[in-house]
Design an enzyme around this catalytic site. Structure first.
Site, PDB file in Angstrom:
ATOM      1  N   SER A  17      47.955  48.881  28.707  1.00 52.00           N
ATOM      2  CA  SER A  17      47.649  48.387  27.357  1.00 52.00           C
ATOM      3  C   SER A  17      48.069  48.459  26.218  1.00 52.00           C
ATOM      4  CB  SER A  17      45.725  48.443  27.102  1.00 52.00           C
ATOM      5  OG  SER A  17      45.049  48.235  28.248  1.00 52.00           O
ATOM      6  N   CYS A 384      34.845  22.324  32.222  1.00 51.37           N
ATOM      7  CA  CYS A 384      34.691  22.620  33.566  1.00 51.37           C
ATOM      8  C   CYS A 384      33.388  22.823  34.180  1.00 51.37           C
ATOM      9  CB  CYS A 384      35.919  23.626  34.174  1.00 51.37           C
ATOM     10  SG  CYS A 384      36.386  23.395  35.666  1.00 51.37           S
ATOM     11  N   HIS A 510      40.836  21.751  31.925  1.00 51.00           N
ATOM     12  CA  HIS A 510      40.961  23.081  31.047  1.00 51.00           C
ATOM     13  C   HIS A 510      41.834  22.610  29.858  1.00 51.00           C
ATOM     14  CE1 HIS A 510      38.682  25.985  33.377  1.00 51.00           C
ATOM     15  NE2 HIS A 510      39.022  25.431  34.345  1.00 51.00           N
ATOM     16  N   GLU A 512      42.158  24.440  27.078  1.00 49.57           N
ATOM     17  CA  GLU A 512      42.545  25.614  26.322  1.00 49.57           C
ATOM     18  C   GLU A 512      43.657  26.252  27.021  1.00 49.57           C
ATOM     19  OE1 GLU A 512      40.105  25.301  28.690  1.00 49.57           O
ATOM     20  OE2 GLU A 512      39.711  27.048  29.832  1.00 49.57           O
TER      21      GLU A 512
HETATM   22  N1  GLN Z   1      32.845  26.478  39.479  1.00 44.47           N
HETATM   23  C1  GLN Z   1      33.231  25.238  39.499  1.00 44.47           C
HETATM   24  C2  GLN Z   1      33.916  24.285  40.263  1.00 44.47           C
HETATM   25  O1  GLN Z   1      34.450  25.037  41.190  1.00 44.47           O
HETATM   26  C3  GLN Z   1      33.820  24.980  37.913  1.00 44.47           C
HETATM   27  C4  GLN Z   1      35.065  25.744  37.881  1.00 44.47           C
HETATM   28  C5  GLN Z   1      35.447  26.098  36.493  1.00 44.47           C
HETATM   29  O2  GLN Z   1      34.821  26.162  35.625  1.00 44.47           O
HETATM   30  N2  GLN Z   1      36.823  26.200  36.248  1.00 44.47           N
HETATM   31  O3  GLN Z   1      34.314  23.313  40.325  1.00 44.47           O
END
Ligand code: GLN
Length: 544
Positions: A17, A384, A510, A512
Site C-alpha cells: 500500500s 449492471c 459498466h 465506469e
Molecule cells: N450478478 C449479476 C450478473 O451476473 C450482475 C453482475 C454485475 O453487477 N457486474 O449478471
C-alpha cells in the site's frame, strides 16, 4: 524518440500500500506528456489465474478491459491517467504464468527436461514482460511488480527483473524502488533504516535500484536525501520524495517537481523535455475549484471497502470536474436499507447510484431504494446488478408481477425478468466465463442515452452472467420502462429508461471502466448534471 523499447520496473519494499500503482501511472503520464508512447503492466504474485473470482474485499474492484480481461484495479488508474486502453497483456498473475508453463509441459514443449522455477517460470515472466515491448506500439513499458520485495511470492519476479536488466543492457531497463521513510513522532525524526534494508534485500537478489521513491508524511531534507543516496548506491537526484497527496491526480505534478521523469529518462539515455500537462492541469483546476456541490448515494453491499467501487468513485471525480461541482458520495449499505428507514437515508440525496454486485445479499434493500427514487423522481443510475434491480422493481411494483426476480437470486421465481443467458446455461466453471469486455450497443434515437452519447452506436464493457429477459420486454415497455439500448446481434437489452421521470437510466454494462481524466464518461457527466439540476430544484422549493 526511442528506436527500441525501454523498460522501467517498479518494485516495492518495506510494506504494501505504498501507492506503486499511482507512482507508475504518474511516471507514465509524465513520459506520455513528453511524447513517449508509454504503457504500464502489472504483475501480481498471487496464484489466482486472474482476479475475476476474488471477492472485492480481497483486493478491491475487479477492473475489466476492452478485450475482456478481468484485472487488478491498478489497470483502471493506468487507463484513467493515460487515456490509452489496456489489454490482457497488461496484467499477469503467478497463476497465469504457472498455468501456461504447465500447459506447455503437457503439450510436450519441454520434452525430456525437468520443468523448474528457474529457468521456466522466470522465462515465462520475461516473455510476458516483453510482449508489450515487442508489439512495436510503445517506446517505454513500465512494469509494476505487485507485492513486497523479500516475500517468497516475489522471488521469481525479482529474478526475472535481474536477468532482463542484464539481457537488455544498461540504459534499456531500470528499476524504480518504492520504500517508506517512517516518521517517529516520539523522536520527532524521519527514519531511513527501513529504506536501507529494503534496498539491501533487493540487492541480495542481485538487483540494484536505480531510482528510489520514498513515501513519507513529512518533507525530506537535502541532508536526508544525501544520506539515503549514499547508503543505497544511488545519486541524490534519484532519491524522490513521495509525500501524501490530497488527491491522486496531484501526484504527476508532484513527481514532475521532484524530477522523477527526468532521472528515469537520464537512466534510459533518452531526452527530457518539459511535459505538456495543459489538459491535465485544466482538469485539476476544475476539480479543485468547484462552484457548487451535489450529494449522490452509492448503494452497494461492499461499502466497507471503498476500493470495491474504485472506478465508480473516480468517474464521479471526472464528471464532477466536467460539471464544475464537487460530488459528495454517501455510501449506503444495501443490507441495512428497508422500507422503514428508506426516506431517512435517501430523501436528502440529489442522485442515487445502485452499484454492481453478485449474489443475494442486500438485493431487497437495492430494490426498495429503486422504488423510492423512481417514485420521488430522484435521478437514478443503475449499473449492471443496479439495472437488473430496476427491472425487478418495475416488474413487481408497476406490472404487479409478485415475486419477480433474477434467477441468480431465486431460481424458481414465477417471473424471471432477469435470467441466465442461453450460452451461460451449460457453463459450470466460474473463472473467466462471464460475458466480458467490450460489446456493441445500438441506441434508440428518442432517448436520454442517445442525447448523452450523441451517437447511435456505442461499445461498452461488460461483466455479468444474467440478462434482461426479452419475454417481458413488451409488457415492461407498455408500462413505461423503455429499452433504449440493444445489442445489434442478439437483441439483448443493454439499457433501460423511464421517460416519465427526470433521469432514470439503468445500464447492463459498466461505464465506469471507460471514464478517464481526458474523457470523462458521458453517462456520469449527464447523471451528475441531472443530480445538480435536482439539487437546485430542491433548494428553490425549500426557499419558496
Ligand atoms: N450478478 C449479476 C450478473 O451476473 C450482475 C453482475 C454485475 O453487477 N457486474 O449478471
Amino acid at each position: 524518440m526511442a528506436n527500441n523499447t525501454k523498460y522501467v520496473f517498479v518494485t516495492g519494499g518495506v510494506t504494501s500500500s505504498l501507492g506503486k500503482g499511482i507512482i507508475a501511472a504518474s511516471l507514465a503520464k509524465l513520459l506520455q506528456a513528453q511524447g513517449y508512447r508509454t504503457t504500464i503492466q502489472k504483475l501480481d504474485p498471487y496464484i489466482n489465474v486472474d482476479p475475476g473470482t476474488l471477492n472485492p474485499y480481497e483486493h478491491g474492484e475487479c477492473y475489466v478491459t476492452d478485450d475482456g480481461a478481468e484485472t487488478d484495479l491498478d489497470l483502471g488508474h493506468y487507463e484513467r491517467f493515460l487515456n490509452v486502453p489496456t489489454s490482457q497483456a497488461n496484467n499477469v498473475t503467478t497463476g497465469r504464468i504457472y498455468q501456461s508453463v504447465i500447459e506447455k509441459e503437457r503439450r510436450g514443449e519441454f520434452l525430456g527436461r525437468t520443468v523448474q522455477v528457474i529457468p521456466h517460470i522466470t522465462n515465462e515472466i520475461k516473455n510476458r514482460v516483453q510482449i508489450l515491448g515487442k508489439s512495436g506500439e510503445f517506446d517505454i513499458v513500465i512494469t509494476e511488480i505487485g507485492g513486497t520485495v523479500g516475500d517468497i511470492e516475489s522471488l521469481p519476479y525479482i529474478e526475472a527483473v535481474r536477468q532482463l536488466k542484464w539481457d537488455l543492457g544498461e540504459h534499456n531497463a531500470i528499476v524504480v524502488h518504492l520504500t517508506l521513510i517512517p516518521y517517529l513522532s516520539a523522536a520527532g525524526e524521519l527514519k531511513t533504516k527501513p529504506t536501507q534494508h529494503s534496498v539491501k534485500t533487493l540487492m541480495e537478489s542481485g538487483v540494484q535500484a536505480d531510482v528510489l521513491v520514498c513515501r513519507t508524511e513529512h518533507e525530506l531534507s537535502e541532508k536526508l536525501k544525501i544520506k539515503v543516496a549514499r547508503f543505497c548506491n544511488v545519486k541524490k537526484e534519484a532519491v524522490i520524495q513521495s509525500i501524501d497527496a490530497s488527491t491522486i491526480y496531484d501526484v504527476p505534478n508532484m513527481m514532475l517537481e521532484e524530477g522523477l521523469d527526468k532521472v528515469v529518462l537520464e537512466h534510459l539515455d533518452l531526452p527530457f523535455s518539459t511535459p505538456n500537462l495543459t489538459q491535465w492541469n485544466e482538469f485539476l483546476k476544475r476539480h479543485k475549484n468547484p462552484i457548487d456541490e451535489v450529494t449522490i448515494g452509492l448503494i452497494g453491499k461492499y461499502v466497507e471497502l471503498q476500493d470495491s467501487y474504485k472506478s465508480i468513485l473516480e468517474s464521479f471525480i471526472h464528471a464532477g470536474a466536467a460539471n464544475e461541482v464537487s460530488v459528495n458520495v454517501e455510501f449506503i449499505h444495501s443490507e441495512y436499507l428497508n422500507n422503514e428507514n428508506i426516506k431517512l437515508k435517501l430523501s436528502h440525496l440529489d442522485g442515487v447510484l445502485v452499484a454492481p454486485g453478485f449474489g443475494e445479499r442486500g438485493i431487497e434493500g437495492k430494490i426498495d431504494a429503486v422504488k423510492y427514487v423512481r417514485e420521488q423522481k430522484i435521478p437514478f443510475l443503475g449499473i449492471c446488478l443496479g439495472m437488473q434491480m430496476a427491472v425487478i422493481e418495475y416488474a413487481r411494483n408497476v406490472l404487479g408481477l409478485k415475486g419477480a426476480n433474477s434467477t441468480e437470486m431465486d431460481e424458481k421465481t414465477a417471473h424471471p425478468v432477469i435470467d441466465l443467458m442461453e450460452e451461460q446455461k451449460l457453463i459450470t466453471d466460474k473463472g473467466g466465463t462471464m460475458r466480458l469486455g467490450a460489446w456493441a450497443c445500438n441506441l434508440v434515437e428518442d432517448s436520454i442515452v442517445y442525447d448523452v452519447y450523441g451517437k447511435k452506436h456505442i461499445k461498452e464493457r461488460h461483466r455479468h452472467r444474467y440478462e434482461y429477459n426479452n419475454s417481458y420486454k413488451a409488457k415492461l415497455e407498455t408500462a413505461g420502462m423503455k429499452a433504449t439500448g440493444l445489442n445489434p446481434e442478439t437483441d439483448l437489452v443493454e439499457i433501460i429508461e423511464i421517460p416519465d421521470h427526470p433521469w432514470f437510466v439503468g445500464v447492463q454494462y459498466h461505464p465506469e471502466y471507460k471514464s478517464t481524466v481526458a474523457n470523462p464518461h458521458p453517462l456520469f457527466v449527464a447523471f451528475v448534471k441531472a443530480a445538480y439540476q435536482h439539487s437546485k430544484k430542491q433548494k428553490r422549493a425549500t426557499m419558496a
